[in-house]
Design an enzyme around this catalytic site. Structure first.
Site, short mmCIF file in Angstrom:
data_model
loop_
_atom_site.label_atom_id
_atom_site.label_comp_id
_atom_site.label_asym_id
_atom_site.label_seq_id
_atom_site.Cartn_x
_atom_site.Cartn_y
_atom_site.Cartn_z
N ASP A 52 37.13 30.93 41.60
CA ASP A 52 36.63 29.56 41.61
C ASP A 52 37.27 28.73 40.51
O ASP A 52 37.95 29.25 39.62
CB ASP A 52 35.10 29.58 41.42
N TYR A 110 36.19 42.88 36.77
CA TYR A 110 35.97 41.56 36.20
C TYR A 110 35.38 41.69 34.81
O TYR A 110 34.60 42.61 34.52
CB TYR A 110 34.97 40.76 37.06
#
EC number: 5.4.99.12
Length: 251
Positions: A52, A110
């Site tokens: 994003d 992540y």
């Protein structure tokens, strides 16, 4: 046709995410524009996933097909010369014809970074969430233990996170292999998540919910129940994008 794979690092601060969009500056769009100049034709770049706006990466992978005779080293040098400094090509490899950066991936890692000191250094403010007040690390570690394993993560899924043609019958079920919170520098901590796949904003939604527990606004029991509810409204807020980094993709 040759199948070329790129290993990419980028600073997502000034970009509207990975995926190419009309009238928006994106990582995919920047790289495809340079590839077109190198090959004198349109090239489609396929990433391992979509990040994003504001999210960073140390190890995004993407592939494309080309009939150009440029070597892998030529591609790397040319792209790094042409691309903005916020996007770097770390490695270029020629892969088998059937390799696909997204569908061949077996997992991802992540990191979500926090700065816990009183005054955040200016050079870190775009890459770390500032958590000035003390937080309950023991409670947060308990939350992290709860999500390890295979679960339905609907409570931490944002709308539009799944490609209906590629669900493989999994729906919102994902497997988290590792989830931990650890220090990596003075006043600098990060959440580390390793799993077979992640839903849209899943990491940021998990972090936002765990921080609610760490800040004493919610309990560990609330977090566990939120996971069981399979309802986004049962969980906490979405953590800001700038603290998140795609560290690596596994194959």
């Amino acid at each position: 046709m040759r199948n070329i794979c790129l290993l990419i690092a980028f600073d997502g601060t000034d970009y509207s995410g990975w995926q190419k969009q009309h009238h928006a500056n994106t990582i995919q769009g920047e790289i495809e524009a340079r590839l077109k100049r190198l090959s004198v034709k349109e090239i489609s770049l396929h990433g391992a996933g979509r990040t994003d706006a504001g999210v960073h990466a140390d190890g995004m992978t993407a592939h494309f097909h080309t009939d150009t005779r440029l070597t892998c080293n030529d591609f790397q040098r040319a792209l790094n010369r042409m691309l903005p400094g916020a996007i770097r090509i770390l490695q270029v490899r020629e892969m088998a014809d059937d390799f696909h950066a997204r569908f061949a991936a077996t997992g991802k890692e992540y990191h979500y970074r926090l700065f816990t000191g009183g005054v955040i250094p200016p050079q870190k403010r775009l890459y770390m969430l500032h958590q000035e007040k003390p937080i309950d690390q023991e409670a947060m570690q308990k939350c992290l233990q709860i999500i390890i394993g295979t679960h339905d993560f609907s409570s931490f899924e944002n709308t539009g996170s799944r490609d209906k043609t590629r669900t493989g019958g999994k729906g919102a079920v994902r497997t988290i292999l590792e989830a931990r919170y650890e220090q990596f520098e003075e006043d600098s901590w990060h959440f580390v998540f390793i799993g077979d796949g992640f839903l849209r904003n899943m990491v940021r939604n998990i972090v936002g919910s765990i921080l609610e527990v760490g800040r004493g606004k919610e309990s560990v029991e609330w977090f566990e129940q939120a996971l069981k509810e399979k309802d986004r409204n049962a969980a906490g807020p979405t953590a800001p994008a700038h603290g998140l980094k795609l560290f690596q993709v596994f194959y």
